[in-house]
Design a protein around this motif. Sequence first.
Motif, PDB file in Angstrom:
ATOM      1  N   TYR A  59       0.735  -1.245   0.050  1.00 27.59           N
ATOM      2  CA  TYR A  59      -0.120  -0.054  -0.061  1.00 27.59           C
ATOM      3  C   TYR A  59       0.889   1.355   0.097  1.00 27.59           C
ATOM      4  CZ  TYR A  59      -2.471   3.994   2.204  1.00 27.59           C
ATOM      5  OH  TYR A  59      -3.022   5.220   2.343  1.00 27.59           O
ATOM      6  N   LEU A  60       1.822   1.196   0.905  1.00 29.93           N
ATOM      7  CA  LEU A  60       2.642   2.428   0.744  1.00 29.93           C
ATOM      8  C   LEU A  60       3.505   2.867  -0.523  1.00 29.93           C
ATOM      9  CD1 LEU A  60       4.094   4.769   2.639  1.00 29.93           C
ATOM     10  CD2 LEU A  60       5.727   3.077   3.104  1.00 29.93           C
ATOM     11  N   HIS A  61       3.982   1.632  -1.071  1.00 28.28           N
ATOM     12  CA  HIS A  61       4.761   1.631  -2.301  1.00 28.28           C
ATOM     13  C   HIS A  61       3.741   2.522  -3.356  1.00 28.28           C
ATOM     14  CE1 HIS A  61       5.718   0.355  -6.330  1.00 28.28           C
ATOM     15  NE2 HIS A  61       7.194   0.627  -5.823  1.00 28.28           N
ATOM     16  N   GLU A  62       2.503   2.227  -3.416  1.00 30.59           N
ATOM     17  CA  GLU A  62       1.548   2.530  -4.292  1.00 30.59           C
ATOM     18  C   GLU A  62       1.521   4.107  -3.954  1.00 30.59           C
ATOM     19  OE1 GLU A  62       0.378   1.718  -7.350  1.00 30.59           O
ATOM     20  OE2 GLU A  62       1.560   0.333  -7.196  1.00 30.59           O
ATOM     21  N   GLU A  63       1.158   4.387  -2.754  1.00 32.51           N
ATOM     22  CA  GLU A  63       1.015   5.773  -2.159  1.00 32.51           C
ATOM     23  C   GLU A  63       2.157   6.730  -2.557  1.00 32.51           C
ATOM     24  OE1 GLU A  63       1.084   8.006   2.169  1.00 32.51           O
ATOM     25  OE2 GLU A  63       0.093   5.926   2.147  1.00 32.51           O
ATOM     26  N   LEU A  64       3.499   6.101  -2.395  1.00 33.28           N
ATOM     27  CA  LEU A  64       4.859   7.012  -2.640  1.00 33.28           C
ATOM     28  C   LEU A  64       4.985   7.156  -4.123  1.00 33.28           C
ATOM     29  CD1 LEU A  64       6.555   5.914   0.400  1.00 33.28           C
ATOM     30  CD2 LEU A  64       5.347   7.827   0.077  1.00 33.28           C
TER      31      LEU A  64
END
Length: 137
Positions: A59-64
């Motif tokens: 999720y964080l990877h997509e967000e960043l």
Amino acid sequence: MSSLAVKILDKNTLRNWLLAEPRSKSLAIIDVRDDDHIGGHIVGSRHHPSSSFGQNLPYLHEELRPFSTVVFHCALSQQRGPSAANMYARYAEMIGSAPTTQSVYVLRGGFTEWQQEFGSDGRLTEAYDEKLWKLMC
């Protein structure tokens, strides 16, 4: 496949980036403190505790992905911050989607050094509790 090299960032450089006009919308600051996420945080930072960082990494990877600069930190940026930054960079490489223009940093000295110099500056630090930091230091 590109490689995201994790670099060290000085607090004064981050201060300058945060105070730049217009403020960069391509900067993400990731605070990985856990229960010690008290007493304030860097303006605009996102809290992603190290205790659940690994499971939230997709999720964080997509967000960043849209950000050209990502800065990780914890209290001292000696273990959790660098570990999270490296985990993020390795994950991006593993799935083959490391953004070629993204820079990943670890904030030298973490929030502890940040608050010592910039804690009372509301342009740089939110929800700062000076009394709490005096007790802790």
